[in-house]
Design a protein around this motif. Structure first.
Motif, PDB file in Angstrom:
ATOM      1  N   ARG A   8       0.828  -1.217   0.000  1.00 50.37           N
ATOM      2  CA  ARG A   8       0.000   0.000   0.000  1.00 50.37           C
ATOM      3  C   ARG A   8       0.852   1.252   0.000  1.00 50.37           C
ATOM      4  N   SER A   9       1.948   1.208   0.752  1.00 49.44           N
ATOM      5  CA  SER A   9       2.813   2.389   0.845  1.00 49.44           C
ATOM      6  C   SER A   9       4.150   1.970   1.439  1.00 49.44           C
ATOM      7  N   ASP A  10       5.150   2.829   1.283  1.00 53.20           N
ATOM      8  CA  ASP A  10       6.424   2.593   1.959  1.00 53.20           C
ATOM      9  C   ASP A  10       6.375   3.086   3.404  1.00 53.20           C
ATOM     10  N   GLY A  61       5.170  14.366   7.957  1.00 49.08           N
ATOM     11  CA  GLY A  61       5.459  15.107   6.735  1.00 49.08           C
ATOM     12  C   GLY A  61       4.422  16.188   6.488  1.00 49.08           C
ATOM     13  N   THR A  62       3.193  15.904   6.839  1.00 49.29           N
ATOM     14  CA  THR A  62       2.125  16.885   6.643  1.00 49.29           C
ATOM     15  C   THR A  62       2.393  18.129   7.489  1.00 49.29           C
ATOM     16  N   MET A  63       2.749  17.923   8.759  1.00 45.72           N
ATOM     17  CA  MET A  63       3.008  19.091   9.602  1.00 45.72           C
ATOM     18  C   MET A  63       4.254  19.849   9.123  1.00 45.72           C
ATOM     19  N   LEU A 171      10.257  22.700  -1.200  1.00 48.63           N
ATOM     20  CA  LEU A 171      10.407  21.379  -1.814  1.00 48.63           C
ATOM     21  C   LEU A 171       9.869  20.327  -0.845  1.00 48.63           C
ATOM     22  N   ASP A 172       8.792  19.664  -1.250  1.00 48.89           N
ATOM     23  CA  ASP A 172       8.286  18.518  -0.480  1.00 48.89           C
ATOM     24  C   ASP A 172       9.148  17.327  -0.882  1.00 48.89           C
ATOM     25  N   GLY A 173      10.103  17.035  -0.030  1.00 47.65           N
ATOM     26  CA  GLY A 173      11.057  15.971  -0.328  1.00 47.65           C
ATOM     27  C   GLY A 173      10.803  14.747   0.531  1.00 47.65           C
ATOM     28  N   ALA A 174       9.521  14.422   0.732  1.00 49.10           N
ATOM     29  CA  ALA A 174       9.192  13.230   1.520  1.00 49.10           C
ATOM     30  C   ALA A 174      10.009  12.035   1.019  1.00 49.10           C
ATOM     31  N   ARG A 175      10.175  11.973  -0.314  1.00 50.08           N
ATOM     32  CA  ARG A 175      10.985  10.892  -0.908  1.00 50.08           C
ATOM     33  C   ARG A 175      12.173  11.462  -1.695  1.00 50.08           C
ATOM     34  N   LEU A 176      12.750  12.538  -1.168  1.00 46.45           N
ATOM     35  CA  LEU A 176      13.933  13.102  -1.836  1.00 46.45           C
ATOM     36  C   LEU A 176      15.074  12.088  -1.832  1.00 46.45           C
TER      37      LEU A 176
HETATM   38  N1  TLP Z   1       2.160  10.106   1.543  1.00 47.65           N
HETATM   39  C1  TLP Z   1       1.329   8.951   1.849  1.00 47.65           C
HETATM   40  C2  TLP Z   1      -0.151   9.288   1.700  1.00 47.65           C
HETATM   41  O1  TLP Z   1      -0.475  10.416   2.434  1.00 47.65           O
HETATM   42  C3  TLP Z   1      -0.574   9.492   0.288  1.00 47.65           C
HETATM   43  C4  TLP Z   1       1.728   7.810   0.942  1.00 47.65           C
HETATM   44  O2  TLP Z   1       1.345   6.672   1.280  1.00 47.65           O
HETATM   45  O3  TLP Z   1       2.370   8.039  -0.077  1.00 47.65           O
HETATM   46  N2  TLP Z   1       4.546  14.435   1.068  1.00 47.65           N
HETATM   47  C5  TLP Z   1       4.464  13.383   0.252  1.00 47.65           C
HETATM   48  C6  TLP Z   1       5.013  13.480  -1.114  1.00 47.65           C
HETATM   49  C7  TLP Z   1       3.879  12.204   0.712  1.00 47.65           C
HETATM   50  O4  TLP Z   1       3.801  11.168  -0.122  1.00 47.65           O
HETATM   51  C8  TLP Z   1       3.390  12.131   2.029  1.00 47.65           C
HETATM   52  C9  TLP Z   1       2.718  10.877   2.549  1.00 47.65           C
HETATM   53  C10 TLP Z   1       3.496  13.269   2.844  1.00 47.65           C
HETATM   54  C11 TLP Z   1       4.078  14.414   2.331  1.00 47.65           C
HETATM   55  C12 TLP Z   1       2.916  13.324   4.237  1.00 47.65           C
HETATM   56  O5  TLP Z   1       3.613  12.587   5.162  1.00 47.65           O
HETATM   57  P1  TLP Z   1       2.911  12.120   6.533  1.00 47.65           P
HETATM   58  O6  TLP Z   1       2.073  10.936   6.197  1.00 47.65           O
HETATM   59  O7  TLP Z   1       4.071  11.798   7.428  1.00 47.65           O
HETATM   60  O8  TLP Z   1       2.102  13.251   7.053  1.00 47.65           O
END
Ligand code: TLP
Length: 341
Positions: A8-10, A61-63, A171-176
């Motif tokens: 579903r997700s990493d 990541g959202t915060m 830059l949203d680098g959640a996966r940078l």
């Molecule tokens: N992504 C999650 C879901 O919320 C979609 C996922 O399973 O991929 N930026 C990016 C690019 C993200 O993909 C996510 C989470 C976030 C921010 C938010 O991170 P969290 O979940 O820690 O608030």
């Protein structure tokens, strides 16, 4: 009873024993007083990796994204981003709900924008009718674009357009980490394009929680204040920071394995009738479904067959690889998906 193969997700990884030991052993203090040595170490390490003067730990990541946005845009401002960007599509409307800003979502190519698109979207100054363009948000890798990696030259061009017009860049680098592992571009080179950069420890890196925003020393106090306002001032958070330090040392160097697993799944599904697999650049595989198939019922059948997947709308499913899924399990998942159509 076998556990399902969870794609579903990493974010679904569970901390391995050695990470848990590092968390238990962590030296901690009250981070609201600035007294947690382990979080300080992690913040220094991430700032260094990203080539910034400072970094600040956030629970999610959202915060992290929203604090960075709120520090750079306010009521009546416009935030330019790609239409599928997490900051506008997946953060509960925070951009308007928290900051009173509005989004200017642009249709991207697999999550990426062109410099011409961004230039055309920037409002000319000095006209009372228009919202003020204040911030450009870019996402690398672009999650809903398919885990796509921004070519560095394009990112530099796009952020240059924004900066020259007086906008800030987040830059949203959640996966940078994944972008850098796939392209070989240094994290700091990507980060240099932006004023604030968020990164996540809980996606491909396998920590249970934690994100950071890296920025300048001058800007960090503003972020810290917004973090407090959002309820993100944490106390003995060194336990989580220790997981992050462990993840950077042990999991960051392994991300290419996740990319290889995603390619395995894509290759195995490539010729399956009814499926159209998007190009894979990192650890995310998007699969479009032909007429007569819908993602909700396919996900249900997959669950019964022991595979957990995500969806993005009625005709698209998402499979994400991570360190808790073995290469052979990826092959098995692809076989079960083909068998469920
Ligand atoms: N992504 C999650 C879901 O919320 C979609 C996922 O399973 O991929 N930026 C990016 C690019 C993200 O993909 C996510 C989470 C976030 C921010 C938010 O991170 P969290 O979940 O820690 O608030």
């Amino acid at each position: 009873m076998h556990l399902p193969i969870d794609l579903r997700s990493d974010t679904v990884t569970r901390a391995p024993a050695a990470m848990r030991e590092a968390m238990a052993r962590a030296e901690v203090g009250d981070d609201v007083y600035g007294e947690d040595p382990t979080v300080a170490l992690l913040e220094r390490r991430v700032a260094e990796l990203l080539g910034k003067e400072a970094a600040l730990f956030f629970p999610t990541g959202t915060m992290a994204n929203q604090a960075a946005i709120g520090a750079q845009a306010g009521p009546g401002d416009e935030v330019i981003c790609e239409a599928g960007a997490h900051v506008v599509a997946f953060e509960g409307g925070a951009l308007s709900a928290l900051w009173g800003a509005q989004a200017r979502p642009l249709p991207g190519q697999r999550g990426l924008l062109s410099a011409a698109q961004v230039a055309a979207a920037i409002q000319p100054p000095g006209n009372d009718h228009f919202p003020a363009s204040r911030l450009l948000c870019v996402e690398n890798t672009a999650n809903r674009g398919g885990g796509t990696v921004w070519p560095l030259a394009l990112l530099e061009e796009v952020s240059g357009v924004a900066h020259r017009a007086g906008l800030a860049v987040h830059l949203d680098g959640a996966r940078l980490w994944n972008a850098s592992a796939a392209s070989g571009v240094a994290l700091a080179d990507y980060a240099a394009c932006a004023d604030t950069v968020s990164v996540c420890l809980s996606k491909g890196l396998g920590a249970p929680a934690g994100s950071l925003v890296a920025t300048s020393a001058e800007f960090a106090p503003k972020l810290r204040r917004l973090r407090k306002r959002l309820g993100g001032g944490l106390r003995q958070v060194g336990h989580l920071a220790a997981a992050g330090l462990y993840a950077l040392e042990h999991h960051l160097p392994r991300l290419a394995e996740d990319h290889e697993k995603a390619r395995r799944i894509a290759t195995a599904l490539a010729d399956v009738p009814g499926l159209s697999v998007a190009p894979v650049e990192t650890n995310i595989v998007y699969v479009e479904l032909a007429d007569g198939l819908d993602s909700a019922s396919l996900l249900h059948r997959l669950r019964e067959a022991g595979v957990l997947a995500g969806s993005d709308g009625p005709r698209k499913i998402r499979l994400v690889t991570h360190f808790d899924v073995a290469p052979e399990a990826c092959d098995e998942a692809a076989r079960r998906i083909a068998g469920c159509l």
